[in-house]
Design an enzyme around this catalytic site. Structure first.
Site, PDB file in Angstrom:
ATOM      1  N   GLN A 193       9.058   4.881  -8.319  1.00 47.72           N
ATOM      2  CA  GLN A 193       8.148   3.759  -8.634  1.00 47.72           C
ATOM      3  C   GLN A 193       6.699   4.167  -8.360  1.00 47.72           C
ATOM      4  OE1 GLN A 193       9.772   0.747  -5.931  1.00 47.72           O
ATOM      5  NE2 GLN A 193       8.018   0.967  -4.571  1.00 47.72           N
ATOM      6  N   ARG A 208     -12.821  -5.352  -2.084  1.00 44.59           N
ATOM      7  CA  ARG A 208     -13.319  -4.087  -1.524  1.00 44.59           C
ATOM      8  C   ARG A 208     -13.441  -2.993  -2.589  1.00 44.59           C
ATOM      9  NH1 ARG A 208      -8.210  -1.978   2.277  1.00 44.59           N
ATOM     10  NH2 ARG A 208      -7.162  -0.886   0.602  1.00 44.59           N
ATOM     11  N   THR A 257       0.754  -1.206  -7.239  1.00 47.22           N
ATOM     12  CA  THR A 257       2.106  -0.610  -7.280  1.00 47.22           C
ATOM     13  C   THR A 257       3.063  -1.570  -6.575  1.00 47.22           C
ATOM     14  OG1 THR A 257       1.863   0.516  -5.155  1.00 47.22           O
ATOM     15  CG2 THR A 257       1.111   1.722  -7.108  1.00 47.22           C
ATOM     16  N   VAL A 267      -4.250   0.819  -5.449  1.00 45.35           N
ATOM     17  CA  VAL A 267      -3.546   0.915  -6.729  1.00 45.35           C
ATOM     18  C   VAL A 267      -2.456  -0.153  -6.784  1.00 45.35           C
ATOM     19  CG1 VAL A 267      -2.365   2.476  -8.311  1.00 45.35           C
ATOM     20  CG2 VAL A 267      -3.895   3.416  -6.559  1.00 45.35           C
ATOM     21  N   ARG A 316       2.867  -5.652   0.125  1.00 39.99           N
ATOM     22  CA  ARG A 316       1.903  -5.903   1.211  1.00 39.99           C
ATOM     23  C   ARG A 316       1.186  -7.223   0.970  1.00 39.99           C
ATOM     24  NH1 ARG A 316       1.606  -0.467   0.579  1.00 39.99           N
ATOM     25  NH2 ARG A 316      -0.253  -0.271  -0.681  1.00 39.99           N
ATOM     26  N   TYR A 360      -1.939   5.004   9.318  1.00 38.69           N
ATOM     27  CA  TYR A 360      -2.009   5.445   7.912  1.00 38.69           C
ATOM     28  C   TYR A 360      -3.212   6.373   7.713  1.00 38.69           C
ATOM     29  CZ  TYR A 360      -2.098   5.153   2.791  1.00 38.69           C
ATOM     30  OH  TYR A 360      -2.087   5.450   1.441  1.00 38.69           O
TER      31      TYR A 360
END
Ligand code: NAD
Length: 249
Positions: free
Chosen positions: A15, A209, A186, A184, A192, A151
Site C-alpha cells: 500500500q 503545514r 496514504t 502523503v 493517523r 520517528y
C-alpha cells in the site's frame, strides 16, 4: 522505458508509496519484486500485472530476508520503503515503542542492504551502476516536527545510513540516496487522522503545514522514486532528496 531490463526490489509495497512505486517501476519496464507482510495487499498488487512478483517478507526477520536474497539473486534497484510513524514526544515513547520504531525504520534497512548488496555489487560489476533508495522523511535531521520524537530520530538515522553506504561503495558503482517526502495521503496517514481526537481538525492541521495547501498524493512522490532508481540519476549519490510541497523552503 526508463527502467527497461532492471530488476527492482521494493519493501512495504502492499500500500501507499511502496505500492505506487512498484506499479510505476513496472510501467517503466522494470521487473519488480514487491514485498510486504500484508498478503492481501500483495495479492491485489500481483493481480495488476505480470511484471510484479510478490513475496511475503517481514523486514524485521533476518532469516527470511537472507532466504529471499539467496532465492532471488542480484537486483539493480533496492527501495527500502518500510517504516512506521509513532505519535508522541520523547516523554511518550516507551522502551518498547523505541525498540520497535528503530528496528522497523532503520535496522530493517541495515538487514536488507547487508543481504542484497552482494548481489547488487555483482550486477554493478556488469552494468556499471545500481541504486539503493532508503525511505527517510522531511521529519528527520532536516526538520523537527511536534510529536515525532522517535520517528524523526529514526529517519535522521536513515539519512546517516544512506550517506555511509554511498561513501563506502561509490567506487563500485553503487549509488545510495534517501527520499524525504512531506505529508502523503496514504492508508497509514488516513489511520493517523482517524485516530485523532478530532479527525476533521487533524486533517486540517496536516494540510495547514503544507505551504502548497494540500497533502501530497503518491503520484507526487513516484517521479522522484523513478529518477533515483533509474540511470537518469547516475551522478547522484549520498543525497537526502526532498519532495515536500514547500515545507522546508
Ligand atoms: P503505509 O504506512 O500506509 O504502509 C506501510 C506498508 O508497510 C504497509 O503495507 C505495511 O504492511 C508494510 N509493513 C509494515 N511493517 C512491515 C514489515 N515489518 N515488513 C514488511 N512490510 C511492512 O505507507 P506510506 O504512508 O506510504 O509509508 C511508507 C514509507 O514512507 C514509510 O517508511 C513512511 O515512514 C514513509 N513516509 C511516509 C509519509 C506519509 O506522509 N505517508 C511521509 C514521509 C515518509
Amino acid at each position: 522505458m526508463r527502467l527497461q531490463g532492471k530488476r527492482i526490489l521494493i519493501s512495504a509495497a502492499a500500500q501507499g508509496i511502496g505500492r505506487a512505486s512498484a506499479l510505476a517501476c513496472a510501467a517503466e519496464g522494470a521487473s519488480v519484486i514487491a514485498v510486504d507482510i500484508n498478503e492481501e495487499g500483495l495479492a491485489a498488487l500481483a493481480a495488476g500485472g505480470d511484471t510484479i512478483e510478490t513475496h511475503r517478507l517481514d523486514v524485521r526477520d533476518r532469516a527470511a530476508i537472507d532466504a529471499l536474497a539467496t532465492k532471488t539473486g542480484g537486483f539493480d534497484g533496492l527501495f527500502n520503503c518500510a517504516g512506521f510513524v509513532h505519535n508522541g514526544t520523547i516523554l511518550d515513547v516507551s522502551e518498547e515503542d523505541w525498540a520497535f520504531s528503530t528496528d522497523l525504520n532503520v535496522t530493517s534497512m541495515y538487514r536488507m542492504t547487508q543481504a542484497f548488496l552482494p548481489g547488487m555489487l555483482d550486477r554493478a560489476g556488469k552494468t556499471g551502476t545500481v541504486s539503493i533508495l532508503n525511505m527517510a522523511s522531511m521529519a528527520s535531521s532536516i526538520k523537527g516536527f511536534a510529536n515525532r520524537a522517535v520517528y524523526g530520530t529514526t529517519k535522521a538515522a536513515v539519512i546517516g545510513l544512506t550517506k555511509s553506504v554511498a561513501a563506502d561503495f561509490v567506487k563500485q558503482g553503487v549509488r545510495c540516496n534517501a527520499l524525504c517526502p512531506g505529508t502523503v495521503d496514504t492508508p497509514s496517514l488516513r489511520g493517523r487522522i482517524a485516530s485523532a481526537a478530532d479527525p476533521v481538525q487533524a486533517e486540517k492541521d496536516f494540510i495547514a503545514r503544507q505551504p502548497m495547501g494540500r497533502l501530497a498524493t503518491v503520484d507526487d512522490i513516484t517521479p522522484l522514486v523513478l529518477y533515483l532508481l533509474s540511470d537518469e540519476s547516475r551522478f547522484v549519490t549520498g543525497q537526502a532528496m526532498l519532495v515536500d510541497g514547500g515545507v522546508t523552503i
